[in-house]
Design an enzyme around this catalytic site. Structure first.
Site, PDB file in Angstrom:
ATOM      1  N   GLY A 160       0.819  -1.207   0.000  1.00  0.00           N
ATOM      2  CA  GLY A 160       0.000   0.000   0.000  1.00  0.00           C
ATOM      3  C   GLY A 160       0.846   1.247   0.000  1.00  0.00           C
ATOM      4  O   GLY A 160       2.046   1.203  -0.310  1.00  0.00           O
ATOM      5  N   ASN A 161       0.232   2.373   0.351  1.00  0.00           N
ATOM      6  CA  ASN A 161       0.960   3.636   0.418  1.00  0.00           C
ATOM      7  C   ASN A 161       0.406   4.481   1.566  1.00  0.00           C
ATOM      8  O   ASN A 161      -0.499   4.049   2.276  1.00  0.00           O
ATOM      9  CB  ASN A 161       0.887   4.386  -0.922  1.00  0.00           C
ATOM     10  CG  ASN A 161      -0.538   4.612  -1.378  1.00  0.00           C
ATOM     11  OD1 ASN A 161      -1.339   5.237  -0.689  1.00  0.00           O
ATOM     12  ND2 ASN A 161      -0.876   4.109  -2.567  1.00  0.00           N
ATOM     13  N   HIS A 162       0.936   5.695   1.705  1.00  0.00           N
ATOM     14  CA  HIS A 162       0.595   6.532   2.855  1.00  0.00           C
ATOM     15  C   HIS A 162      -0.619   7.429   2.634  1.00  0.00           C
ATOM     16  O   HIS A 162      -0.923   8.269   3.489  1.00  0.00           O
ATOM     17  CB  HIS A 162       1.792   7.410   3.231  1.00  0.00           C
ATOM     18  CG  HIS A 162       2.998   6.645   3.678  1.00  0.00           C
ATOM     19  ND1 HIS A 162       3.012   5.887   4.830  1.00  0.00           N
ATOM     20  CD2 HIS A 162       4.231   6.500   3.116  1.00  0.00           C
ATOM     21  CE1 HIS A 162       4.196   5.321   4.972  1.00  0.00           C
ATOM     22  NE2 HIS A 162       4.954   5.672   3.944  1.00  0.00           N
ATOM     23  N   SER A 163      -1.317   7.296   1.533  1.00  0.00           N
ATOM     24  CA  SER A 163      -2.438   8.192   1.248  1.00  0.00           C
ATOM     25  C   SER A 163      -3.532   8.073   2.311  1.00  0.00           C
ATOM     26  O   SER A 163      -3.952   6.974   2.671  1.00  0.00           O
ATOM     27  CB  SER A 163      -3.032   7.884  -0.126  1.00  0.00           C
ATOM     28  OG  SER A 163      -4.178   8.670  -0.360  1.00  0.00           O
TER      29      SER A 163
ATOM     30  N   ALA B 125      -4.496   7.521  -4.754  1.00  0.00           N
ATOM     31  CA  ALA B 125      -3.119   7.057  -4.949  1.00  0.00           C
ATOM     32  C   ALA B 125      -3.185   5.552  -5.206  1.00  0.00           C
ATOM     33  O   ALA B 125      -3.061   4.740  -4.294  1.00  0.00           O
ATOM     34  CB  ALA B 125      -2.279   7.367  -3.716  1.00  0.00           C
TER      35      ALA B 125
END
Length: 409
Positions: free
Chosen positions: A214-217, A281
């Site tokens: 995943g990502n930090h969005s 994102a």
């Protein structure tokens, strides 16, 4: 975050407070409306004044509180008629069972009910009462009558009631009422009748049942865009990844996990949409195969084979080339270097009408913060760098550009 809210700035709002324990929440609601830029007048029933003193509301609004039925608003104006004529919106919070019954039957025996009858603007009800009273056939019938007459409502919620019991009957929280008020005021805005799809948040690509790529969005920017589009009257579908927030009032929310799920939801919502704003994102890669069970830790290293995820923007613009819909496509570019160059390349490659670029490594405009510093780049090559703003203010600017683009289509 900016306190003023464009849809509420300068609007004349009457807050009607009837006699229930939830009247204390009306003070918080009044404060939020004032901070949002509205001119607020408060009308109270005599019973409401037993729970919260009128001086509280006068201190919050810096305006006199209307309580007495036969007092004059100004030397030549009768209070309830004057307030009713001038109101862009009336919010009755709490709306007790007694007040709902009076409104449904056209009774006007106090300042609140007479003001409501004289009100020419929309009226939003925030019911609050014991669950048995809310479920009573008389209250149900009264709400049906008011709904047919064009009254709007928000709540009530479930939770602990004044009696100590649990059930449906709690007045909605001030934030939720404020959000519903924005929806009511924005229904006939410049984007009324137009469908807008907004994506928000990051996606999660499963490695096994407990892990993901995943990502930090946080989804804050996408949710802000959904609010701004809704406030302008658009029929908004918000397709979002995992997010610790609720969708705006009046917005159709579609929750997804993976990029594949997001693409399916976006293409479904985009069939007859006027515009799409891709602020999510989306993960560019996913594990080639997700393990059926949790992968156990071993002494050695673990290699993870990744494959490309669907290119949602490319799918949207390909469909547009074939069908002409959506008319406007706006993308986002979260960059860490060469922001302007990379964003322009993405805009051209994906065939976008506008791209919003920002440096996510900047402390004040990256993931998870309430502010953003962006560059708006259009299909003609023009670039406008915006100063540091709240994400809601950025969203308002992007929606202004969207409205202009739709006007030119």
């Amino acid at each position: 975050m900016d306190m003023e809210i464009p849809i509420l700035k300068g609007r004349k709002v009457v807050v009607g407070v009837s006699g229930g324990i939830a009247a204390y929440k009306a003070a918080d609601l009044t404060s939020r409306l004032v901070q949002a830029g509205a001119q607020v007048d408060v009308v109270m029933t005599p019973a409401a004044a037993e729970f919260v003193r009128p001086l509280t509301f006068q201190a919050l609004t810096h305006r006199p509180v209307a309580l007495e039925m036969f007092s004059l608003w100004q030397e030549t104006e009768i209070g309830h008629v004057s307030l009713g004529k001038r109101a862009d919106l009336m919010v009755i919070a709490p709306a007790t069972a007694s007040t709902l019954a009076k409104l449904a039957h056209g009774l006007a025996d106090n300042m609140l009910t007479t003001t409501a009858l004289a009100c020419r603007g929309p009226i939003l009800l925030a019911p609050a009462m014991e669950s048995g009273m809310w479920a009573n056939p008389a209250t149900v019938a009264n709400m049906e009558v008011l709904g047919r007459r064009g009254y709007f409502s928000v709540g009530p919620d479930s939770g602990r009631l004044a009696s100590g019991a649990e059930g449906v009957g709690r007045m909605s929280e001030p934030d939720a009422i404020l959000d519903a008020a924005r929806w009511v005021l924005g229904r006939n805005g410049p984007l009324a009748g137009k469908k807008v799809v907004v994506t928000a948040g990051g996606t999660r690509e499963a490695i096994d049942p407990v892990r993901f790529v995943g990502n930090h969005s946080s989804g804050k920017m996408g949710f802000a865009l959904a609010y701004a589009a809704r406030d302008r009257g658009a029929e908004v579908t918000l397709v979002h990844g995992p997010a610790a927030r609720t969708a705006p009032h009046g917005v159709r929310a579609v929750a997804v996990e993976s990029a594949e799920q997001m693409q399916a939801a976006v293409l479904d919502a985009a069939v007859d949409a006027a515009a799409i704003i891709m602020a999510a994102a989306v993960a560019d890669y996913r594990p080639k195969a997700a393990a059926e069970h949790k992968i156990k830790k071993t002494q050695g290293e673990m290699a993870l084979e990744l494959v490309r995820t669907p290119d949602i923007l490319a799918a949207v613009t390909t469909r547009r080339a074939q069908s002409g819909s959506p008319r406007v496509v706006i993308g986002f570019a979260a960059e860490t270097c060469n922001v302007l160059e990379n964003a322009r390349e993405k805009l051209t490659r994906k065939g976008l009408d506008l791209i919003v670029a920002n440096d996510v490594l900047a402390a004040d405009s990256g993931f998870g913060v309430d502010t953003n510093r962006v560059i708006l780049i259009d299909a003609g090559g023009g670039a406008a760098s915006l100063p540091l703003m709240s994400k809601q203010a950025v969203a308002e600017t992007v929606l202004d550009r969207l409205a202009a683009l739709l006007g030119r289509c």
